[in-house]
Design a protein around this motif. Structure first.
Motif, PDB file in Angstrom:
ATOM      1  N   ILE A  44      23.652 -32.338 -33.771  1.00 42.29           N
ATOM      2  CA  ILE A  44      22.845 -31.197 -34.220  1.00 42.29           C
ATOM      3  C   ILE A  44      23.593 -29.911 -33.872  1.00 42.29           C
ATOM      4  O   ILE A  44      23.872 -29.638 -32.700  1.00 42.29           O
ATOM      5  N   VAL A  45      23.919 -29.134 -34.897  1.00 50.83           N
ATOM      6  CA  VAL A  45      24.802 -27.986 -34.713  1.00 50.83           C
ATOM      7  C   VAL A  45      24.093 -26.811 -34.034  1.00 50.83           C
ATOM      8  O   VAL A  45      24.621 -26.193 -33.111  1.00 50.83           O
ATOM      9  N   THR A  46      22.874 -26.495 -34.512  1.00 50.83           N
ATOM     10  CA  THR A  46      22.204 -25.289 -34.036  1.00 50.83           C
ATOM     11  C   THR A  46      21.471 -25.555 -32.724  1.00 50.83           C
ATOM     12  O   THR A  46      20.758 -26.546 -32.595  1.00 50.83           O
ATOM     13  N   SER A  65      24.571 -20.984 -33.570  1.00 49.54           N
ATOM     14  CA  SER A  65      24.925 -21.927 -34.608  1.00 49.54           C
ATOM     15  C   SER A  65      26.390 -21.771 -35.003  1.00 49.54           C
ATOM     16  O   SER A  65      27.124 -21.029 -34.353  1.00 49.54           O
ATOM     17  N   ALA A  66      26.766 -22.491 -36.044  1.00 52.45           N
ATOM     18  CA  ALA A  66      28.172 -22.473 -36.439  1.00 52.45           C
ATOM     19  C   ALA A  66      28.303 -22.150 -37.916  1.00 52.45           C
ATOM     20  O   ALA A  66      27.422 -22.444 -38.718  1.00 52.45           O
ATOM     21  N   SER A 121      36.030 -18.345 -33.770  1.00 52.04           N
ATOM     22  CA  SER A 121      35.397 -19.497 -33.110  1.00 52.04           C
ATOM     23  C   SER A 121      34.295 -20.092 -33.980  1.00 52.04           C
ATOM     24  O   SER A 121      33.659 -21.065 -33.592  1.00 52.04           O
ATOM     25  N   ARG A 122      34.054 -19.545 -35.163  1.00 45.55           N
ATOM     26  CA  ARG A 122      33.059 -20.029 -36.123  1.00 45.55           C
ATOM     27  C   ARG A 122      31.655 -20.001 -35.545  1.00 45.55           C
ATOM     28  O   ARG A 122      30.817 -20.823 -35.874  1.00 45.55           O
ATOM     29  N   ARG A 123      31.377 -19.025 -34.670  1.00 45.25           N
ATOM     30  CA  ARG A 123      30.127 -19.019 -33.955  1.00 45.25           C
ATOM     31  C   ARG A 123      29.238 -17.876 -34.440  1.00 45.25           C
ATOM     32  O   ARG A 123      29.715 -16.789 -34.749  1.00 45.25           O
ATOM     33  N   ILE A 124      27.919 -18.142 -34.501  1.00 51.16           N
ATOM     34  CA  ILE A 124      26.972 -17.084 -34.855  1.00 51.16           C
ATOM     35  C   ILE A 124      25.748 -17.202 -33.956  1.00 51.16           C
ATOM     36  O   ILE A 124      25.283 -18.304 -33.662  1.00 51.16           O
ATOM     37  N   LEU A 125      25.285 -16.052 -33.456  1.00 50.68           N
ATOM     38  CA  LEU A 125      24.120 -16.032 -32.570  1.00 50.68           C
ATOM     39  C   LEU A 125      23.095 -15.089 -33.199  1.00 50.68           C
ATOM     40  O   LEU A 125      23.395 -13.925 -33.439  1.00 50.68           O
ATOM     41  N   LEU A 185      21.161 -23.704 -41.556  1.00 51.28           N
ATOM     42  CA  LEU A 185      20.156 -22.804 -42.130  1.00 51.28           C
ATOM     43  C   LEU A 185      19.528 -21.960 -41.034  1.00 51.28           C
ATOM     44  O   LEU A 185      18.994 -22.490 -40.058  1.00 51.28           O
ATOM     45  N   LEU A 186      19.593 -20.646 -41.195  1.00 50.93           N
ATOM     46  CA  LEU A 186      18.977 -19.722 -40.245  1.00 50.93           C
ATOM     47  C   LEU A 186      18.037 -18.817 -41.040  1.00 50.93           C
ATOM     48  O   LEU A 186      18.484 -17.895 -41.720  1.00 50.93           O
ATOM     49  N   THR A 187      16.738 -19.109 -40.987  1.00 54.09           N
ATOM     50  CA  THR A 187      15.773 -18.347 -41.802  1.00 54.09           C
ATOM     51  C   THR A 187      15.114 -17.240 -40.973  1.00 54.09           C
ATOM     52  O   THR A 187      15.076 -17.305 -39.755  1.00 54.09           O
ATOM     53  N   TYR A 188      14.564 -16.255 -41.677  1.00 50.76           N
ATOM     54  CA  TYR A 188      13.806 -15.162 -41.058  1.00 50.76           C
ATOM     55  C   TYR A 188      14.593 -14.512 -39.923  1.00 50.76           C
ATOM     56  O   TYR A 188      14.062 -14.285 -38.841  1.00 50.76           O
TER      57      TYR A 188
END
Ligand code: FAD
Ligand code: AMP
Lengths: 372, 287
Positions: free
Chosen positions: A217-219, B175-176, B157-161, B143-146
């Motif tokens: 699970i990535v997230t 997430s990535a 680093s392909r990273r997102i917060l 998927l990052l909603t709202y």
């Protein structure tokens, strides 16, 4: 939702499509039971209430579907699933499901659907339900009708009839899915009435073991910052609401709405144009793209009663409309029509309520006098 | 970094009519705008571009007139625009829409890898908030909603917060890339398009992709690829009992008559109102 917008219980003419034979094995109505940090979302109980009705019409079972972690919170919710009307509850527990996350919940939900094959799957149109519904429907390649305001069963071919306002105009539409299963729909909180809670109804529990792996699970959930409850208007659960619309004409007049609301202890609501004009905050918009409310009393001041507004408030027990135009659509579904100018009627109402409430308070303070 | 933003051109008013035979919306003669929710997505992408020199490509699936909406996005500062247009795409529900958009994003990705896809929270005409999740699922992106805030984003680093609006609170998610972000409204404000931007937008070519350009299965697009269909359009029914018309020669008289009648018809309302007001007073006293 009142019956006014529900489709009549007679088969409706549909575009010609035939449900493929292999879909006919799909049976039962499911409701996704949503919870966040141990708190169930009331929309799940509202959906069980509606789901009960649909399942009875079809003569099939109603199931709640609960996914969650291995702590105590899921077990605590199972009892409620029965109490609000389900015949059985599918339960999938796994540490990976501790917090809501799209990927593992989509995996879990699609596995359950593929295993037990329900014909209908309902979810709340919340940030969680909409996030999950879109992914589950796409994974299953099935149809989804979002933000429905009415659900019914076609007595002819037993398909789900999902109604919602159609784009623009003052029309509603009924949407069907004659091609795939399950038939999915989301419904916003407070659109359906809360069913009665009947403790100790018998409930079958089906535990389903999911093979999930945290490393896949990535997230990751890094933190959860709970809202400070007090600082947001709680419109959906308010018992009294006074709403203002474009008929107020200018921002100064919107203060009349706020003033009446304060006097009677109501929350302030607004139509979309009033929000767009900046007279009220976005959280106060009532309607299809705002909040759905079910107060004991809803006073609509200078609001025409367009269908997109109506679907958000016609669950109110009592509706009073204030409008210059005796033909305004609001009077088609209000209980009381006050025909006149809002700028005059709002202050007059405030006075009338204030006087009446003051008298009642005096009576309460001196109960002896009343009996004399 | 390459960012794709999905926008939709929508009718500007509530004056849209429904075709009596096909039950689909008639768009002729109605002024159009960029779906207001999508401007938050576009602005967020442009802010990332300002910080990191990312490239921003806007896409829309729509009729040829949607070219206008794309040019506005170019004027705001997007680098490239793609119009996905073909008559077989019309009449699509969310499943068919996300299929076509995902196919277009794959085509774009093959040319220049896409790291981040933005969509709006929802459209004002479809109002479903389902296309973003549909695209992510089809592409296998996170998927990052709202999303209300992008706290950190790192292409290497392909990273997102991000902060995500959840029920009863805010989820902070790590997430990535690649990921699909659906942006919450009110999170930023679209910039003004400046003159050079407008001139550039007027001259620039907007690419057009049809069914062949994105290689789709015709059974999965448009009306044919949509499992949900409109079976009936109907007007809301008036209540069986007409609204009681409150009489009164003056506003004051009408107001008095209303309050009397209301509390006579629903005596429990007066009780409930009083109790609620007492509760409000108590809370007020505590604070
Ligand atoms: C996809 C979509 C979603 C939408 N979502 C929503 C939504 O969530 N909520 C919403 O409210 N709308 C929504 N709408 C808009 C909706 O269609 C209507 O346009 C809107 O509800 C009308 O608002 P209104 O009644 O305030 O204004 P109007 O329709 O302009 O009505 C104003 C009323 O005030 C009366 N009036 C004028 N002056 C006075 C006066 N001095 N005294 C008394 N009465 C007066 C007029 O007779 C009129 O009836 C949506 C539309 C679309 C297309
Ligand atoms: N035809 C389209 N072309 C491009 N993007 C779209 C289209 N339809 C929807 N979207 C995107 O998906 C989001 C959600 O749309 P919806 O599911 O219709 O509410 C919108 O805010 C857009 O960013």
């Amino acid at each position: 939702m009142s019956d006014a917008l529900d489709t009549a219980a007679k088969p409706i003419k549909k575009p010609k499509r035939v449900l493929p034979e292999h879909f006919k094995s799909y049976k039962g109505v499911w409701v996704f039971i949503e919870h966040e940090h141990g708190h169930p979302h009331p929309v799940s109980w509202e959906l069980l209430g509606k789901g009960r009705e649909l399942a009875d019409k079809l003569g099939v079972e109603l199931a709640g579907v609960l996914l969650g972690g291995t702590g105590g919170e899921v077990a605590a919710l199972v009892k409620d699933v029965g109490a609000y009307g389900a015949d059985l509850c599918y339960v999938a527990r796994h540490p990976v499901l501790d917090d809501y996350r799209n990927q593992p919940y989509t995996l879990g939900m699609t596995e359950l659907v593929n295993t037990y094959q329900p014909e209908i799957l309902l979810l709340g149109a919340t940030t969680q339900g909409r996030d999950l519904a879109g992914s589950v429907a796409t994974t299953l390649l099935t149809g989804l009708t979002a933000d429905c305001t009415g659900l019914d069963i076609d007595p002819g071919d037993r398909s789900l009839l999902s109604s919602r306002p159609t784009f623009g105009g003052s029309l509603m539409c009924t949407i069907v899915n004659l091609a795939t299963r399950p038939q999915m729909a989301t419904v916003r909180p407070r659109v359906m009435p809360m069913p009665a809670r009947v403790p100790d109804r018998p409930l079958r529990v089906v535990e389903h073991a999911l093979q999930l792996d945290e490393s896949a699970i990535v997230t990751k959930v890094v933190d959860f910052i709970p809202d400070a409850r007090a600082d947001k208007p709680q419109l959906p659960f308010a018992d009294f609401i006074v709403s203002g619309g474009r008929g107020l004409g200018k921002p100064e007049n919107f203060a009349l709405v706020e003033s009446l609301a304060r006097t009677i202890g109501a929350e302030v609501g607004a139509s979309r144009p009033a929000v767009h004009a900046g007279w009220a905050e976005v959280e106060r918009q009532v309607g299809q793209s705002g909040k759905t409310v079910r107060p004991k009393l809803y006073i609509a001041a200078g609001i025409s009663g367009a269908v997109q507004h109506r679907v958000g408030m016609e669950g109110a027990d009592v509706i009073a409309g204030i409008n210059l135009d005796p033909e305004a659509p609001i009077f088609d579904f209000a209980n009381y029509a006050l025909i006149g100018n809002v700028t005059e009627l709002l202050p007059a109402l405030e006075q009338a309520f204030a006087r009446r409430l003051a008298a009642a308070r005096t009576r309460r303070a001196n109960p002896a006098e009343e009996t004399v | 970094m390459h960012i794709a933003v999905c926008i939709k051109q929508v009718p500007d008013s509530a004056q849209i009519r429904v075709h009596p035979v096909t039950n689909t919306i008639m768009r002729q003669g109605v002024p159009t705008i960029i779906n207001p929710y999508d401007l938050f997505a576009l602005e967020e992408a442009l802010r990332i571009k300002d910080r990191t020199a990312a490239k921003v490509t806007v896409l829309t699936m729509g009729p040829p007139q949607a070219d206008d909406a794309l040019r506005k996005c170019l004027a705001f500062g997007a680098d490239e625009a793609v119009l996905i247009t073909d008559k077989v795409f019309s009449g699509a529900d969310t499943l068919a829409t996300s299929y076509v958009l995902a196919a277009a994003l794959k085509t774009l990705d093959a040319r220049e890898p896409v790291d981040l896809v933005f969509t709006g929270k929802q459209t004002i005409d479809g109002d479903t908030a389902q296309v973003g999740p549909g695209i992510a699922t089809r592409l296998g992106y996170q998927l990052l909603t709202y999303v209300s805030k992008i706290r950190e984003l790192d292409a290497d680093s392909r990273r997102i917060l991000v902060e995500r609006r959840a029920e009863g609170g805010v989820q902070v998610l790590e997430s990535a890339l690649p990921a699909v972000v659906t942006m919450l409204e009110g999170t930023n404000e679209i910039r003004f398009a400046d003159m050079p931007g407008m001139f550039r937008a007027a001259r620039q070519e907007v690419e057009r992709w049809n069914r062949d350009a994105i290689g789709v299965d015709l059974a999965k697009v448009g009306l044919k690829g949509s499992p949900t269909v409109v079976a009936q359009v109907f007007g809301p029914k008036p209540k069986a009992v007409k609204a009681f018309r409150v009489a009164g020669d003056t506003p004051a008289a009408m107001a008095e008559a209303f309050v009397d009648r209301l509390f006579a018809d629903y005596p429990h309302l007066e009780e409930a109102m009083l109790e609620h007001l007492e509760q409000v007073d108590r809370q007020g006293a505590k604070e």
